[in-house]
Design an enzyme around this catalytic site. Structure first.
Site, mmCIF file in Angstrom:
data_model
loop_
_atom_site.group_PDB
_atom_site.id
_atom_site.type_symbol
_atom_site.label_atom_id
_atom_site.label_comp_id
_atom_site.label_asym_id
_atom_site.label_seq_id
_atom_site.Cartn_x
_atom_site.Cartn_y
_atom_site.Cartn_z
ATOM 1 N N GLY A 43 54.532 66.521 81.271
ATOM 2 C CA GLY A 43 54.730 67.713 80.476
ATOM 3 C C GLY A 43 56.123 67.761 79.921
ATOM 4 N N GLY A 46 58.650 67.213 82.938
ATOM 5 C CA GLY A 46 58.612 66.096 83.863
ATOM 6 C C GLY A 46 57.242 65.472 83.953
ATOM 7 N N VAL A 48 54.135 63.937 86.877
ATOM 8 C CA VAL A 48 53.582 64.007 88.225
ATOM 9 C C VAL A 48 52.865 62.690 88.486
ATOM 10 C CG1 VAL A 48 52.071 65.234 89.804
ATOM 11 C CG2 VAL A 48 53.319 66.502 88.046
ATOM 12 N N LYS A 63 56.444 65.128 91.850
ATOM 13 C CA LYS A 63 56.801 65.679 90.553
ATOM 14 C C LYS A 63 58.255 65.328 90.259
ATOM 15 C CE LYS A 63 56.849 69.873 87.765
ATOM 16 N NZ LYS A 63 56.487 71.312 87.704
ATOM 17 N N ASP A 155 52.643 82.460 85.607
ATOM 18 C CA ASP A 155 52.065 81.460 84.697
ATOM 19 C C ASP A 155 50.723 80.967 85.249
ATOM 20 O OD1 ASP A 155 51.785 79.844 82.512
ATOM 21 O OD2 ASP A 155 53.018 78.213 83.308
#
Length: 738
Positions: A43, A46, A48, A63, A155
């Site tokens: 993303g 960063g 994963v 992550k 979120d």
């Protein structure tokens, strides 16, 4: 098409993301003790990666914050802080390790086997209502745990809900999360973000997560989050400044129509739809104050579902009981009415049969009386001598031979011979017994008495009528009272008549025992008559017949009433079968001395009804009186219950009443069916009134109980709503104040 649209990045962030996407897919760094296997996702902030813990053999997710700046450390610090705060919570992805000093920094967390809820929705499109509601409740519990520890996720979206091996949700990605005492804004994902959250000056609120939770359930049921529209997305993305984009999002959400797609999903009931509506309400004041309030409403719905069978049973039970009771009640009602009507009809038939027998017996006695006096006449030696003397007188015999052809009865050329015969017979002793029998009050009432010779020519007569037509000298060898048949014989003649008789007067068929003739009609009154005849013998030689005729109208003695009477019917086969001979309506004309209308004189009971009487000895129900079809007989145009009995006569001269034969005449006794069944009808009305009162009482009691139950449930629901509302506000305040 992705389910979420994360807020736009800056130009620098976009370049960084593009650079990262162009790099070879190799781990940003090696983590001691972990064997990195594959990239799970990347993303703006960063990547994963999936790795294998070399110490335990356990798969984990690492992550990496790949931006390599202060922002990375800030995001890592914020997310680690929340994960540490939520450690040991089964609804949150667990933190295992942190690489603060690594380049790039990272943290290690649980690897969740089944991916995210977004992956599940990509595969399946939507979830069944029951499964979606179960996940909704589990995610809500996870959020409640977060809020209880002072953490707001801020979120929540399908990509941030991971599904473990049991398909239980784990909350992940706490990069935008805030502690309840923080005032820093947090931007979520478009269409999962509450409208008031899309403001860089907004302080975190528990109702943000409530909105996202409702949007999550809406998405699981319909496949898209609420308010999502491609045109709306393009309009938002057309703005460059983040403040403008947020302002566009807020205004578009507030002006968009209320989402209703979830209400059209099969299986979504009204309470669930209302929970979703209240979660995604545009105004935070109309929204659930806390996640606890949402779960409480969900529990209330589940309790209502659990109570529904009892409610249905409580509602349908009385109705089912009422239906069963009504079924049995209606059946019992009809059975009672039917049995009552059947019993009443049976007793009426028995009574009518008894009446018919009594009336038939009275007619039989009168017939026996006629035959008795007739027998006295034909066995009188003087009568036999006198009749033999007349028929053997040569002069008279010559005239009788000329008049022996019945086809010549209307021949005017023979009138002089008849007049001469009448003069020759005048003063003969044959006339004396006829006058005596006609006028003797001890003898039955007769219309006429007469003698015929052995050829069938009438040689003496006496009439009760004041203006009788003189029939002496006319031949009646064709009549049933001479032949002894059931009907008249016939041969062809010039005037169209037929008389089947032997031309030789000495060989003609004649009766040899007492006989009840076929009926014949009076030309003057149209009333029906019958003749009782017997042969006269002199020294063993048949010399003629003696006859007495009677008007049929008073043969049957019975006191008729408006709703019960008797009639006499000729049931003998032949042209007159079924003719009604005696009837109250016919008696009225006779009593007035009026001629009987031709339309009444030919009314008859049809052969099918007579056949039914012959088959059923117990009567007929219903029965139609044929005289009721005549305009003058409208009073008899009703439905009747009828029974019948045969009119019999004594056979032989022994005087023993056991030797009897049927005459072919039948007495029919009728009773008004409506009057007979009136008690049954009144019983039916009484039972119907009682049933209606019982039904009304049952409905009132059941309705009162149901109203009480529904009122109690409504009051309980209102108490729960008040408690959830006040509790929510308090909890929300407490969370926000932490």
């Amino acid at each position: 098409m992705p389910l979420d649209h994360t807020e736009h990045q800056s130009s620098e962030e976009l370049r960084s993301s593009r650079d990262l996407s162009l790099k070879p897919k190799s781990p940003p760094a090696q983590v001691p003790g972990y064997a990195i296997e594959s990239l799970l996702g990347s993303g703006a902030y960063g990547e994963v990666w999936m790795a294998l813990d070399q110490r335990t053999g356990r798969r984990v997710a690492i992550k990496f914050y790949t931006r390599q700046g202060a922002v990375d450390l800030s995001l890592l610090s914020r997310e680690v802080e929340k994960l540490v705060f939520l450690s040991a919570d089964r609804y949150v992805v667990q933190l295992l390790d942190v690489g603060w000093d690594s380049r790039p920094p990272y943290y290690v967390m649980d690897f969740i086997d089944n991916g995210s809820l977004e992956d599940e929705l990509d595969r399946r499109g939507t979830l069944p209502v029951a499964e979606a509601v179960e996940l909704f409740g589990e995610i809500g519990i996870g959020l409640m745990h977060l809020h209880g520890k002072g953490v707001l996720h801020c979120d929540l979206k399908p990509g941030n809900v991971l599904l473990d091996q049991d398909k239980k949700p784990r909350l992940a990605d706490f990069g935008q999360s805030r502690l309840s005492h923080e005032l820093a804004p947090a931007l979520g994902t478009l269409f999962f973000m509450a409208p008031e959250q899309a403001d860089l000056r907004a302080a975190p609120d528990a109702r943000w997560d409530v909105y996202a939770l409702g949007a999550l359930l809406y998405c699981m049921l319909t496949g898209n989050p609420p308010f999502r529209d491609e045109a709306l997305i393009r309009k938002i993305e057309s703005s460059d400044a983040i403040e403008d984009r947020l302002d566009q999002y807020r205004k578009l959400i507030e002006s968009a129509p209320r989402p209703t797609e979830h209400r059209r999903v099969t299986g979504v009931d009204r309470p669930l739809a209302e929970i979703i509506d209240r979660c995604i309400a545009r105004s935070p004041r109309q929204r659930f104050a806390t996640v606890q309030s949402v779960l409480q409403a969900l529990r209330q719905r589940e309790q209502a579902h659990a109570r529904r069978p009892l409610m249905v049973l409580g509602l349908l039970g009385p109705l089912l009981l009422l239906a069963v009771m009504s079924l049995f009640g209606v059946k019992a009602y009809h059975d009672a009415i039917r049995d009552t009507e059947a019993d009443t009809t049976r007793r009426t038939v028995e009574t009518s049969h008894w009446i018919a027998q009594v009336a038939a017996r009275s007619a039989s006695e009168q017939i026996d009386h006629y035959f008795r006096v007739l027998n006295e006449l034909v066995t009188d030696a003087d009568v036999q001598e006198n009749l033999a003397a007349v028929v053997n007188d040569p002069e008279i015999r010559e005239m009788l031979d000329k008049l022996a052809d019945p086809a010549e009865n209307s021949n005017k050329l023979l009138d002089p011979i008849r007049n001469l015969l009448i003069a020759r017979l005048s003063g003969k002793a044959l006339q004396v017994p006829l006058e005596r029998n006609l006028n003797d009050p001890g003898y039955p009432e007769a219309a006429s008495w007469f003698f015929c010779d052995y050829a069938g020519t009438q040689i003496a007569s006496e009439f009760r009528s004041e203006n009788p037509s003189n029939t002496i000298g006319k031949n009646f060898a064709y009549r049933s009272y001479f032949t002894g048949r059931g009907d008249s014989a016939a041969i062809s003649t010039a005037d169209g008549m037929r008389y089947e008789i032997d031309a030789d007067p000495m060989k003609r068929e004649h009766l040899d025992e007492p006989h009840l003739s076929a009926i014949f009609q009076s030309k003057a009154t149209n009333q029906w008559k019958v003749a009782f005849t017997a042969p006269v013998y002199h020294e063993g030689q048949f010399v003629g017949i003696a006859a007495v005729t009677a008007d049929l109208g008073s043969l049957v003695e019975f006191e008729n009433a408006n709703d019960q009477y008797v009639m006499l019917v000729d049931a003998r086969p032949g042209e007159f079968q079924g003719i009604v001979l005696e009837h109250p309506l016919l008696r009225e004309y006779s009593d007035r001395g009026d001629p009987l209308p031709a339309s009444l004189s030919t009314r008859r009971v049809n052969g099918e009804v007579l056949d039914n009487f012959a088959r059923d000895q117990h009567g007929l129900n219903p029965f139609h009186d044929p005289l009721g079809d005549d305009p003058s007989g409208r009073a008899f145009d009703r439905t009747w219950i009828a029974a019948w009995a045969d009119v019999q006569r004594r056979v032989g001269d022994t005087g023993d009443s056991r030797y009897r034969a049927v005459t072919g005449l039948k007495v029919i006794a009728v009773a008004d069916r409506e009057q007979v069944l009136e008690p049954s009808r009144l019983l039916g009305l009484k039972l119907a009134r009682m049933g209606s009162l019982a039904l009304l009482f049952f409905l009132l009691v059941s309705g009162g109980l149901l109203i009480a139950v529904f009122r109690s449930l409504r009051q309980a629901r209102e108490r729960v709503n008040r408690l959830s509302g006040s509790s929510g506000e308090t909890n929300g305040s407490s969370v926000e104040s932490q």
